[in-house]
Design a protein around this motif. Structure first.
Motif, PDB file in Angstrom:
ATOM      1  N   LEU A   1       0.880  -1.162   0.000  1.00 54.68           N
ATOM      2  CA  LEU A   1       0.000   0.000   0.000  1.00 54.68           C
ATOM      3  C   LEU A   1       0.920   1.215   0.000  1.00 54.68           C
ATOM      4  O   LEU A   1       1.716   1.390   0.931  1.00 54.68           O
ATOM      5  N   ALA A   2       0.860   2.040  -1.039  1.00 56.71           N
ATOM      6  CA  ALA A   2       1.840   3.107  -1.229  1.00 56.71           C
ATOM      7  C   ALA A   2       1.171   4.448  -1.473  1.00 56.71           C
ATOM      8  O   ALA A   2       0.014   4.521  -1.896  1.00 56.71           O
ATOM      9  N   HIS A   3       1.943   5.518  -1.232  1.00 57.51           N
ATOM     10  CA  HIS A   3       1.443   6.881  -1.406  1.00 57.51           C
ATOM     11  C   HIS A   3       2.535   7.773  -1.974  1.00 57.51           C
ATOM     12  O   HIS A   3       3.683   7.710  -1.533  1.00 57.51           O
ATOM     13  N   ASP A   4       2.188   8.611  -2.967  1.00 56.10           N
ATOM     14  CA  ASP A   4       3.041   9.690  -3.441  1.00 56.10           C
ATOM     15  C   ASP A   4       4.409   9.162  -3.903  1.00 56.10           C
ATOM     16  O   ASP A   4       4.461   8.324  -4.809  1.00 56.10           O
ATOM     17  N   TYR A   5       5.489   9.632  -3.340  1.00 57.88           N
ATOM     18  CA  TYR A   5       6.839   9.137  -3.637  1.00 57.88           C
ATOM     19  C   TYR A   5       6.877   7.612  -3.544  1.00 57.88           C
ATOM     20  O   TYR A   5       7.504   6.930  -4.356  1.00 57.88           O
ATOM     21  N   GLY A   6       6.185   7.078  -2.542  1.00 56.75           N
ATOM     22  CA  GLY A   6       6.124   5.627  -2.372  1.00 56.75           C
ATOM     23  C   GLY A   6       5.493   4.907  -3.540  1.00 56.75           C
ATOM     24  O   GLY A   6       5.807   3.741  -3.805  1.00 56.75           O
ATOM     25  N   ASP A   7       4.595   5.591  -4.284  1.00 58.48           N
ATOM     26  CA  ASP A   7       4.012   4.988  -5.481  1.00 58.48           C
ATOM     27  C   ASP A   7       5.103   4.654  -6.493  1.00 58.48           C
ATOM     28  O   ASP A   7       5.068   3.605  -7.154  1.00 58.48           O
TER      29      ASP A   7
END
Length: 291
Positions: free
Chosen positions: A106-112
């Motif tokens: 499950l990722a967000h922003d930069y983590g995507d």
């Protein structure tokens, strides 16, 4: 669904553990049991971004999160050539340390972008990724609309912009990317600033921002991986986000076969903070469908 309680930053920080990667000390958190679920945070904050979802997810899965190199309470080496590819190496190294082969993200922003690199590696390798869920992020360079701060950090005076970054400027920038009715409160802003300020973080912000150019370099590989993978994908996106909101999801629906998307109306760039209950419900429904 009841309002999720969340975790105070001091309590979150006290639960941190450490691991080493290429001579750098990094902080990570782990809870729950089962197949690992990697929670990969965004720029410019850290893993506390997941604090509302942490305990509810830990009741169902083995959740793992680290502050990546240059972020949160991990090392922030000056003069380092920060790279999304190295951050993907860090995620894989942590999984290896903790003994998790088959995993979910499950990722967000930069983590995507880190997750996109891991997806490409999965397609090229041993196929160990069970599922991948993206929150708001620049999945396609052509739809990413950076805010002024990001543009300035990328400029020749980026190092000066980073050094002058302050809690007041953080509040002003976050105010523009959160939803109109889901603005961060003072306590949340204090916590976001504490993650950025730790270990002299503003001094490396102009180096971390290089990820935006990296996204363009790796676009074909990463978008190609999303188009070809058999790994179940879902996007849960705050529609009101000016950086990667509804317009990004429209592009996702154009390019990705059988797109699974969930738009959160009125929610901005940080859905896991602004609308954690909706994100949790959307994520659990996604995972339950895989069983």
């Amino acid at each position: 669904m009841d309002r999720l309680a969340g975790i105070a930053l001091a309590d979150w920080r006290a639960q941190a553990r450490e691991f080493e990667f290429r001579g750098h000390q990094l902080r990570y958190w782990e809870a729950g049991q089962g197949e690992p679920l990697l929670l990969i945070h965004g720029f410019p904050s850290g893993s506390w971004d997941w604090h509302y979802l942490w305990q509810p997810l830990a009741e169902r899965y083995r959740v793992i999160a680290c502050d990546m190199l240059g972020f949160g309470f991990s090392a922030k080496p000056r003069g380092h050539a920060y790279s999304l590819l190295e951050q993907a190496d860090i995620q894989q190294h942590l999984l290896q340390i903790l003994g998790g082969s088959h995993y979910h993200i499950l990722a967000h922003d930069y983590g995507d972008s880190v997750a996109q690199e891991l997806l490409a590696r999965d397609l090229e390798g041993e196929r160990q990724m069970g599922s991948l869920c993206f929150l708001n992020g620049g999945l396609f360079p052509e739809t990413h609309r950076p805010v002024l701060l990001q543009k300035l950090l990328m400029s020749p005076i980026g190092f000066l912009i980073g050094r002058r970054f302050s809690r007041e400027r953080l509040a002003a920038n976050f105010g523009k990317v959160f939803g109109a009715d889901t603005q961060p409160d003072e306590q949340e802003l204090d916590a976001f600033w504490a993650m950025i300020e730790a270990n002299n973080g503003p001094a490396v912000m102009h180096r971390l921002i290089g990820y935006m150019a990296e996204r363009r370099v790796h676009r074909e590989r990463w978008v190609g991986a999303m188009q070809r993978t058999s790994v179940p994908l879902r996007v849960i996106d705050g529609a009101a986000d000016p950086i990667s909101g509804a317009h990004m999801v429209a592009r996702y629906r154009e390019l990705i076969p059988q797109p699974d998307t969930m738009l959160l109306e009125g929610i901005g760039h940080y859905p896991q903070v602004e609308a954690p209950e909706q994100v949790l419900a959307g994520y659990l429904a996604f995972r339950d469908r895989l069983n």
